[in-house]
Design a protein around this motif. Structure first.
Motif, short mmCIF file in Angstrom:
data_model
loop_
_atom_site.label_atom_id
_atom_site.label_comp_id
_atom_site.label_asym_id
_atom_site.label_seq_id
_atom_site.Cartn_x
_atom_site.Cartn_y
_atom_site.Cartn_z
N ILE A 143 0.85 -1.19 0.00
CA ILE A 143 0.00 0.00 0.00
C ILE A 143 0.89 1.24 0.00
O ILE A 143 1.83 1.34 0.79
N TYR A 144 0.57 2.18 -0.89
CA TYR A 144 1.28 3.45 -1.00
C TYR A 144 0.26 4.57 -0.86
O TYR A 144 -0.68 4.65 -1.65
N ALA A 145 0.44 5.43 0.13
CA ALA A 145 -0.44 6.58 0.30
C ALA A 145 0.26 7.62 1.16
O ALA A 145 0.94 7.26 2.14
N TYR A 146 0.06 8.89 0.82
CA TYR A 146 0.64 9.99 1.60
C TYR A 146 2.14 9.79 1.85
O TYR A 146 2.62 9.98 2.96
N LYS A 147 2.83 9.33 0.82
CA LYS A 147 4.28 9.09 0.89
C LYS A 147 4.66 8.02 1.90
O LYS A 147 5.80 7.94 2.35
N LYS A 148 3.71 7.20 2.26
CA LYS A 148 3.94 6.10 3.20
C LYS A 148 3.82 4.78 2.42
O LYS A 148 2.89 4.61 1.64
N HIS A 149 4.76 3.87 2.66
CA HIS A 149 4.76 2.55 2.02
C HIS A 149 4.66 1.50 3.10
O HIS A 149 5.39 1.54 4.08
N LYS A 150 3.75 0.55 2.90
CA LYS A 150 3.61 -0.54 3.87
C LYS A 150 3.34 -1.84 3.10
O LYS A 150 2.57 -1.86 2.15
N THR A 151 3.98 -2.91 3.54
CA THR A 151 3.81 -4.22 2.91
C THR A 151 3.27 -5.20 3.94
O THR A 151 3.73 -5.23 5.09
N PHE A 152 2.28 -6.00 3.52
CA PHE A 152 1.68 -7.03 4.36
C PHE A 152 1.78 -8.37 3.63
O PHE A 152 1.69 -8.42 2.40
N TYR A 153 1.91 -9.43 4.40
CA TYR A 153 1.95 -10.79 3.86
C TYR A 153 0.76 -11.55 4.43
O TYR A 153 0.70 -11.80 5.63
N LEU A 154 -0.17 -11.92 3.54
CA LEU A 154 -1.39 -12.60 3.96
C LEU A 154 -1.35 -14.06 3.55
O LEU A 154 -0.76 -14.42 2.53
N ASP A 155 -2.01 -14.90 4.36
CA ASP A 155 -2.12 -16.32 4.05
C ASP A 155 -3.41 -16.86 4.64
O ASP A 155 -4.27 -16.09 5.06
N LYS A 156 -3.53 -18.19 4.70
CA LYS A 156 -4.77 -18.80 5.22
C LYS A 156 -5.06 -18.41 6.66
O LYS A 156 -6.20 -18.25 7.05
N LYS A 157 -4.02 -18.25 7.46
CA LYS A 157 -4.22 -17.93 8.88
C LYS A 157 -4.55 -16.45 9.08
O LYS A 157 -5.19 -16.09 10.07
N ASN A 158 -4.09 -15.62 8.19
CA ASN A 158 -4.31 -14.18 8.31
C ASN A 158 -4.56 -13.62 6.91
O ASN A 158 -3.61 -13.38 6.16
N ASP A 159 -5.84 -13.41 6.56
CA ASP A 159 -6.16 -13.01 5.21
C ASP A 159 -6.54 -11.53 5.08
O ASP A 159 -7.10 -11.12 4.06
N ASN A 160 -6.28 -10.73 6.12
CA ASN A 160 -6.57 -9.30 5.98
C ASN A 160 -5.54 -8.45 6.68
O ASN A 160 -4.77 -8.92 7.52
N CYS A 161 -5.53 -7.17 6.30
CA CYS A 161 -4.58 -6.22 6.89
C CYS A 161 -5.26 -4.86 6.99
O CYS A 161 -6.21 -4.57 6.27
N LEU A 162 -4.76 -4.03 7.90
CA LEU A 162 -5.33 -2.71 8.15
C LEU A 162 -4.20 -1.70 8.27
O LEU A 162 -3.21 -1.96 8.97
N LEU A 163 -4.37 -0.58 7.58
CA LEU A 163 -3.40 0.51 7.67
C LEU A 163 -4.15 1.80 7.99
O LEU A 163 -5.12 2.14 7.31
N LYS A 164 -3.69 2.49 9.03
CA LYS A 164 -4.29 3.74 9.46
C LYS A 164 -3.35 4.89 9.15
O LYS A 164 -2.14 4.75 9.28
N PHE A 165 -3.93 6.03 8.77
CA PHE A 165 -3.13 7.22 8.46
C PHE A 165 -3.41 8.32 9.45
O PHE A 165 -4.43 8.43 10.02
#
Length: 165
Positions: A143-165
């Protein structure tokens, strides 16, 4: 001579095991383009993996990226993505527009967009693509927003991610 044949056999077999190994991964890149008030999404899946999944789901042979590909394949792609890729923006599930797709070697890239996003405060991504059919599937979210970069790794155990600005 017999010993050298066995030695050659035991040296070559391990090399084949490395070349037969398959990785199950997808890459989803999400960009918030502030001046366009839009979230642009590019999702890349291996063609053979999405084809296996769609063939199982619909009990057919889609022949993706061949001259025999079904003419209405985009309808199936859209349906699959709508069921397996959800984007919540500012705590609201957003519908994205399917812009199109392109084939690049053994990958299909889907282009999606969410319009009219005045301000991005939170983004939550749920990606269950291919998880049902491939136990080692890993879905990478960048995810790229407001000059911020974040990477998440999802799989069967964890299929979602949340990023707050």
């Amino acid at each position: 001579m017999k010993f050298s044949k066995y030695l050659l056999f035991f040296l070559i077999i391990p090399l084949f095991s490395f070349t037969l190994h398959k990785y199950y991964v997808s890459l989803c890149e999400i960009d918030y383009v502030e001046d366009q008030k839009a979230v642009q999404i590019t999702l890349g899946l291996f063609i053979d993996d999405i084809e296996t999944t769609l063939n199982k789901t619909h009990n057919t042979n889609f022949k993706i990226a061949t001259k025999d590909e079904l003419p209405n394949l985009d309808k199936y792609f859209e349906e699959y993505l709508n069921n397996h890729l959800n984007i919540n923006i500012n705590n609201k599930l957003e519908k994205y527009t399917f812009i199109g797709k392109e084939y690049d070697d053994d990958v299909v890239r889907f282009y999606l967009e969410i319009s009219n996003i005045e301000k991005l405060q939170t983004i939550e991504v749920t990606n269950t693509c291919l998880l049902k059919d491939f136990k080692d599937q890993q879905n990478i979210i960048k995810i790229y927003a407001y000059k911020k970069h974040k990477t998440f790794y999802l799989d069967k155990k964890n299929d979602n991610c949340l990023l707050k600005f």
